[in-house]
Design a protein around this motif. Structure first.
Motif, mmCIF file in Angstrom:
data_model
loop_
_atom_site.group_PDB
_atom_site.id
_atom_site.type_symbol
_atom_site.label_atom_id
_atom_site.label_comp_id
_atom_site.label_asym_id
_atom_site.label_seq_id
_atom_site.Cartn_x
_atom_site.Cartn_y
_atom_site.Cartn_z
ATOM 1 N N ALA A 50 0.811 -1.225 0.000
ATOM 2 C CA ALA A 50 0.000 0.000 0.000
ATOM 3 C C ALA A 50 0.841 1.270 0.000
ATOM 4 C CB ALA A 50 -0.932 0.003 1.211
ATOM 5 N N ILE A 51 2.150 1.128 -0.003
ATOM 6 C CA ILE A 51 3.024 2.310 0.005
ATOM 7 C C ILE A 51 3.027 2.948 -1.382
ATOM 8 C CG2 ILE A 51 5.433 3.065 0.174
ATOM 9 C CD1 ILE A 51 5.794 1.054 2.415
ATOM 10 N N THR A 52 2.896 4.264 -1.415
ATOM 11 C CA THR A 52 2.838 4.993 -2.679
ATOM 12 C C THR A 52 3.861 6.120 -2.711
ATOM 13 O OG1 THR A 52 1.169 6.536 -1.832
ATOM 14 C CG2 THR A 52 0.363 4.544 -2.933
ATOM 15 N N ALA A 53 4.178 6.534 -3.920
ATOM 16 C CA ALA A 53 4.915 7.773 -4.172
ATOM 17 C C ALA A 53 4.101 8.515 -5.205
ATOM 18 C CB ALA A 53 6.319 7.487 -4.677
ATOM 19 N N GLU A 54 3.588 9.675 -4.864
ATOM 20 C CA GLU A 54 2.670 10.373 -5.747
ATOM 21 C C GLU A 54 2.809 11.879 -5.579
ATOM 22 O OE1 GLU A 54 -1.011 8.693 -4.562
ATOM 23 O OE2 GLU A 54 -1.078 9.742 -2.625
ATOM 24 N N PRO A 55 2.251 12.639 -6.521
ATOM 25 C CA PRO A 55 2.321 14.101 -6.376
ATOM 26 C C PRO A 55 1.577 14.538 -5.124
ATOM 27 C CG PRO A 55 1.639 13.463 -8.593
ATOM 28 C CD PRO A 55 1.573 12.229 -7.767
ATOM 29 N N PRO A 56 2.119 15.502 -4.373
ATOM 30 C CA PRO A 56 1.393 15.983 -3.193
ATOM 31 C C PRO A 56 0.168 16.783 -3.610
ATOM 32 C CG PRO A 56 3.326 17.341 -3.599
ATOM 33 C CD PRO A 56 3.388 16.209 -4.583
ATOM 34 N N ARG A 57 -0.811 16.864 -2.743
ATOM 35 C CA ARG A 57 -2.009 17.631 -3.074
ATOM 36 C C ARG A 57 -1.675 19.099 -3.297
ATOM 37 N NH1 ARG A 57 -6.682 15.201 1.035
ATOM 38 N NH2 ARG A 57 -6.671 13.072 0.173
ATOM 39 N N ASP A 58 -0.729 19.610 -2.504
ATOM 40 C CA ASP A 58 -0.285 20.996 -2.647
ATOM 41 C C ASP A 58 1.135 20.984 -3.183
ATOM 42 O OD1 ASP A 58 0.489 23.608 -2.465
ATOM 43 O OD2 ASP A 58 -0.186 23.902 -0.395
ATOM 44 N N PRO A 59 1.364 21.469 -4.416
ATOM 45 C CA PRO A 59 2.710 21.460 -5.006
ATOM 46 C C PRO A 59 3.741 22.187 -4.159
ATOM 47 C CG PRO A 59 1.051 21.971 -6.671
ATOM 48 C CD PRO A 59 0.350 21.995 -5.342
ATOM 49 N N ALA A 60 3.281 23.108 -3.296
ATOM 50 C CA ALA A 60 4.212 23.840 -2.444
ATOM 51 C C ALA A 60 4.882 22.920 -1.434
ATOM 52 C CB ALA A 60 3.480 24.980 -1.727
ATOM 53 N N HIS A 61 4.307 21.752 -1.189
ATOM 54 C CA HIS A 61 4.872 20.827 -0.201
ATOM 55 C C HIS A 61 6.047 20.018 -0.749
ATOM 56 C CE1 HIS A 61 0.755 20.799 2.064
ATOM 57 N NE2 HIS A 61 1.458 21.903 2.284
ATOM 58 N N GLY A 62 6.246 20.030 -2.075
ATOM 59 C CA GLY A 62 7.355 19.271 -2.633
ATOM 60 C C GLY A 62 6.999 18.670 -3.974
ATOM 61 N N ALA B 287 6.183 15.853 7.629
ATOM 62 C CA ALA B 287 5.094 16.795 7.853
ATOM 63 C C ALA B 287 4.000 16.128 8.664
ATOM 64 C CB ALA B 287 4.534 17.286 6.523
ATOM 65 N N GLY B 288 3.377 16.913 9.536
ATOM 66 C CA GLY B 288 2.262 16.409 10.322
ATOM 67 C C GLY B 288 2.649 15.198 11.160
ATOM 68 N N PRO B 289 1.734 14.220 11.232
ATOM 69 C CA PRO B 289 1.992 13.053 12.082
ATOM 70 C C PRO B 289 2.991 12.061 11.483
ATOM 71 C CG PRO B 289 -0.084 12.800 10.920
ATOM 72 C CD PRO B 289 0.397 14.179 10.610
ATOM 73 N N GLY B 290 3.343 12.252 10.183
ATOM 74 C CA GLY B 290 4.282 11.291 9.608
ATOM 75 C C GLY B 290 4.290 11.228 8.096
ATOM 76 N N PHE B 291 3.698 12.202 7.449
ATOM 77 C CA PHE B 291 3.799 12.267 5.998
ATOM 78 C C PHE B 291 5.204 12.708 5.615
ATOM 79 C CE2 PHE B 291 -0.784 12.868 6.738
ATOM 80 C CZ PHE B 291 -1.271 11.845 5.942
ATOM 81 N N LEU B 292 5.642 12.270 4.475
ATOM 82 C CA LEU B 292 7.007 12.566 4.055
ATOM 83 C C LEU B 292 6.972 13.208 2.676
ATOM 84 C CD1 LEU B 292 9.896 12.261 5.069
ATOM 85 C CD2 LEU B 292 9.990 10.012 3.985
ATOM 86 N N ASN B 293 7.437 14.436 2.577
ATOM 87 C CA ASN B 293 7.469 15.177 1.323
ATOM 88 C C ASN B 293 8.884 15.214 0.769
ATOM 89 O OD1 ASN B 293 4.691 15.843 1.454
ATOM 90 N ND2 ASN B 293 5.147 17.520 2.867
ATOM 91 N N LEU B 294 9.016 14.910 -0.500
ATOM 92 C CA LEU B 294 10.326 14.837 -1.139
ATOM 93 C C LEU B 294 10.462 15.918 -2.199
ATOM 94 C CD1 LEU B 294 10.454 10.972 -1.821
ATOM 95 C CD2 LEU B 294 11.044 12.190 0.288
ATOM 96 N N ARG B 295 11.694 16.438 -2.298
ATOM 97 C CA ARG B 295 12.048 17.319 -3.400
ATOM 98 C C ARG B 295 13.187 16.662 -4.164
ATOM 99 N NH1 ARG B 295 9.406 22.115 -2.838
ATOM 100 N NH2 ARG B 295 8.619 22.566 -0.732
ATOM 101 N N LEU B 296 13.049 16.668 -5.498
ATOM 102 C CA LEU B 296 14.023 15.998 -6.337
ATOM 103 C C LEU B 296 14.946 17.003 -7.011
ATOM 104 C CD1 LEU B 296 11.747 13.317 -8.053
ATOM 105 C CD2 LEU B 296 12.906 13.216 -5.841
ATOM 106 N N ALA B 297 16.127 16.546 -7.353
ATOM 107 C CA ALA B 297 17.113 17.395 -8.016
ATOM 108 C C ALA B 297 16.594 17.830 -9.381
ATOM 109 C CB ALA B 297 18.426 16.636 -8.166
ATOM 110 N N PRO B 298 16.881 19.062 -9.808
ATOM 111 C CA PRO B 298 16.445 19.522 -11.137
ATOM 112 C C PRO B 298 16.867 18.578 -12.261
ATOM 113 C CG PRO B 298 17.297 21.363 -9.862
ATOM 114 C CD PRO B 298 17.592 20.123 -9.068
ATOM 115 N N SER B 299 18.000 17.946 -12.127
ATOM 116 C CA SER B 299 18.482 17.040 -13.179
ATOM 117 C C SER B 299 17.535 15.866 -13.392
ATOM 118 C CB SER B 299 19.881 16.524 -12.833
ATOM 119 O OG SER B 299 19.855 15.811 -11.598
#
Length: 581
Positions: A32-44, A85-97
């Motif tokens: 059930a683990i996912t990697a997906e766009p955050p609801r708010d792009p400002a989060h990452g 973020a929050g109770p345990g959400f994890l927001n990632l930012r990726l390198a421009p490359s």
């Protein structure tokens, strides 16, 4: 390449490391683990639910897992930051490359970028339209045809082996009514005045069929009884109607792989074979049903019938398969037809029905479940009605069909590309308003124009680049210095391109081709925003004077957007525009 799947694999690898180090217990379920766009792009750039999913089975606080995972992810060169973020959400930012590499990947793979292996090794049958062969296709059939065809293309793009199928309903009493209606037109072709009784088909489209029958048989049937001409006229009329339907579908860009005749099920033992299969499983019996809802014992006559025990496979009530006079119910040949599909070895069946077939869903799913012993899923998609408007008012066009607006009327009015795209701007089970003025409007509010305009703008850039002597071959653009694509507006387009493979998989899993239309509108919006920013910021223009290297990098981005737009439009059955007129 599916960047979201790749980053998910990175997350799973980091979790494996945490297990090896004793931070997490072994044998955790990570499905059930996912990697997906955050609801708010400002989060990452991406978000993962890993810590929230694993907290309970690991008997740990989500935040503790998230912080340990963030530390591991921070060591990957593609991840510039991992924030809890929050109770345990994890927001990632990726390198421009990472994002810049998406353009090179799109250019390398062309319109195959995003093609997946979700359906690899699986055969799917998509049955759609399947209208009675009694007249031209109407606007409701148009929506089902577009939806079914786009769904078939989507599944093909996702790796399935797809069969497009039309079930010809030529086994029922309506075909006899068609024959009698054609006979009246035949008499009319011989100069007789005729009247069409209630229940016959008075549409003008049968005039040519009556004349063709006259050309074939002369006056042989003029004074003959039904026993002489009914069977022959029924076959003749059905063939002519199917020719008309095939032509209508072709005008819409729809081609079927298989046309399956209901009539072929009768007198061939196929219905009996299907019911024998169910009988051997203890699912056919003689019994008496309860009164239907709304009926009282006073106005309901209980009688023993041959029933299919569909309640054993999720239906609300058992269903009759044989009438009291010994004839088959309409459900019996449908069971036999789907039995044939199962026997043909499909791994998945999809039926596209009109909204008026809602009450038919459970019984058909029960039948396929029983026939395949639960091994072959059946997904039934219902398409809601289409309301036509012009100048803001309900609109009715020609009545050559007698009682309805035809598919050909709509296509002739706005063209197949517009018709197809607009039919997919709403989910299949939502009502659709089709406004003839708005669908031809050249504005952002018209998604057809907006997406086509984005592709046409790229074509214009490529033409101007060629005039300037710039090499714009895809291989050359893919080798350009894409690190020059460092502006946030450019990165936004690259991020949207990266979503395409994930979008294809998501849409294919849910059998929802409208998601492709929505995605294309969003991609076009991001591209137009970048284009318009170039009016204010010269450095964002796709052609940079006296700087071929930078021009090629920016053209690579534009070309990548056009490739994905073309791929998406291809799924929808729409031709990408090279210029707007």
């Amino acid at each position: 390449m599916n960047l979201f799947a790749d980053i998910r694999d990175v997350i799973l690898s980091c979790l494996d490391q945490l297990v090896a180090e004793g931070v997490l217990p072994a044998r955790l379920d990570t499905d059930a683990i996912t990697a997906e766009p955050p609801r708010d792009p400002a989060h990452g750039d991406m978000a993962t639910n890993a810590a929230m999913v694993l907290a309970k089975p690991a008997k740990m606080k989500p935040r503790d897992i998230a912080e340990a995972l963030a530390a591991k992810l921070g060591t990957d060169a593609r991840v510039t930051s991992a924030e809890v973020a929050g109770p345990g959400f994890l927001n990632l930012r990726l390198a421009p490359s990472v994002w810049q590499g998406i353009a090179a990947e799109v250019l390398a793979r062309g319109t195959a970028f995003g093609r997946g292996d979700l359906g690899a090794g699986k055969r799917v049958n998509v049955e759609y339209v399947s209208a009675n062969p009694t007249g031209p296709l109407h606007v409701g059939h148009t929506r089902g045809a577009v939806f079914g065809d786009a769904l078939a293309s989507l599944l093909d793009f996702a790796g399935y082996e797809v069969t497009r199928e039309y079930y010809i309903n030529d086994g029922g009493a309506q075909v006899d009514v068609l024959a009698r209606s054609v006979y009246l037109r035949y008499l009319e072709a011989h100069g007789q005045e005729v009247a069409f009784p209630d229940g016959t088909y008075p549409g003008d489209y049968l005039i040519a069929v009556g004349e063709a029958l006259k050309d074939k048989v002369g006056d042989a049937y003029v004074d003959a009884g039904e026993d002489v001409w009914l069977a022959e006229v029924r076959n003749f009329a059905t063939d002519r109607m199917m020719d008309l339907i095939r032509a209508d579908l072709a005008a819409l860009g729809v081609e079927m792989d298989v046309f399956y005749s209901e009539k072929s099920l009768y007198g061939t033992g196929r219905i009996e074979a299907a019911l024998d299969d169910l009988k051997a499983k203890g699912l056919i019996y003689e019994g008496v049903l309860e009164p239907p809802k709304g009926k009282t014992p006073e106005d309901w006559e209980p009688r023993e019938q041959t029933l299919f025990r569909s309640t054993a496979h999720g239906d609300d009530v058992d269903r009759p398969v044989m009438k009291s006079d010994g004839g088959w119910t309409y459900f019996a040949p449908d069971i036999a037809y789907h039995y044939d599909k199962v026997q043909r070895g499909f791994d998945l069946l999809i039926d596209v029905f009109g909204a008026d077939h809602g009450g038919y869903v459970k019984r058909m799913k029960a039948a396929v479940s029983a026939l395949s012993e639960g091994k072959v899923p059946l997904d039934i998609k219902l398409t809601q009605l289409v309301k036509l408007f012009k100048n803001g008012e309900p609109f009715k066009m020609s009545k050559r069909a007698g009682t309805f607006v035809t598919l050909r009327d709509v296509v002739d009015e706005v063209g197949p590309d517009v018709t197809r795209f607009v039919m997919l701007t709403r989910k299949n089970d939502a009502m659709l308003d089709f406004d003839f003025d708005k669908v031809l409007e050249q504005s952002r509010e018209n998604p057809v124009f907006y997406v086509q305009y984005a592709h046409a703008r790229v074509a214009s850039v490529l033409r101007k680049a060629a005039e300037a002597g710039i090499d714009t071959q895809d291989a050359t653009l893919a080798a350009a210095d894409l690190s020059r694509l460092d502006h946030e507006a450019e990165q936004t387009v690259l991020r949207k391109l990266a979503e395409w493979p994930r979008l294809v998989e998501t849409a294919a899993r849910s059998n929802e081709p409208h998601r492709v239309a929505f995605y294309l509108y969003e991609l076009a919006s991001d591209f137009h925003s970048l284009w318009n920013r170039g009016n204010e910021v010269p450095e964002l223009r796709f052609l940079q004077e006296d700087d071929v290297a930078t021009s090629q990098a920016k053209i690579a981005l534009a070309r990548s957007a056009a490739i994905v737009i073309a791929a998406g439009l291809g799924i929808l059955g729409v031709n990408p525009a090279q210029e707007m007129r």
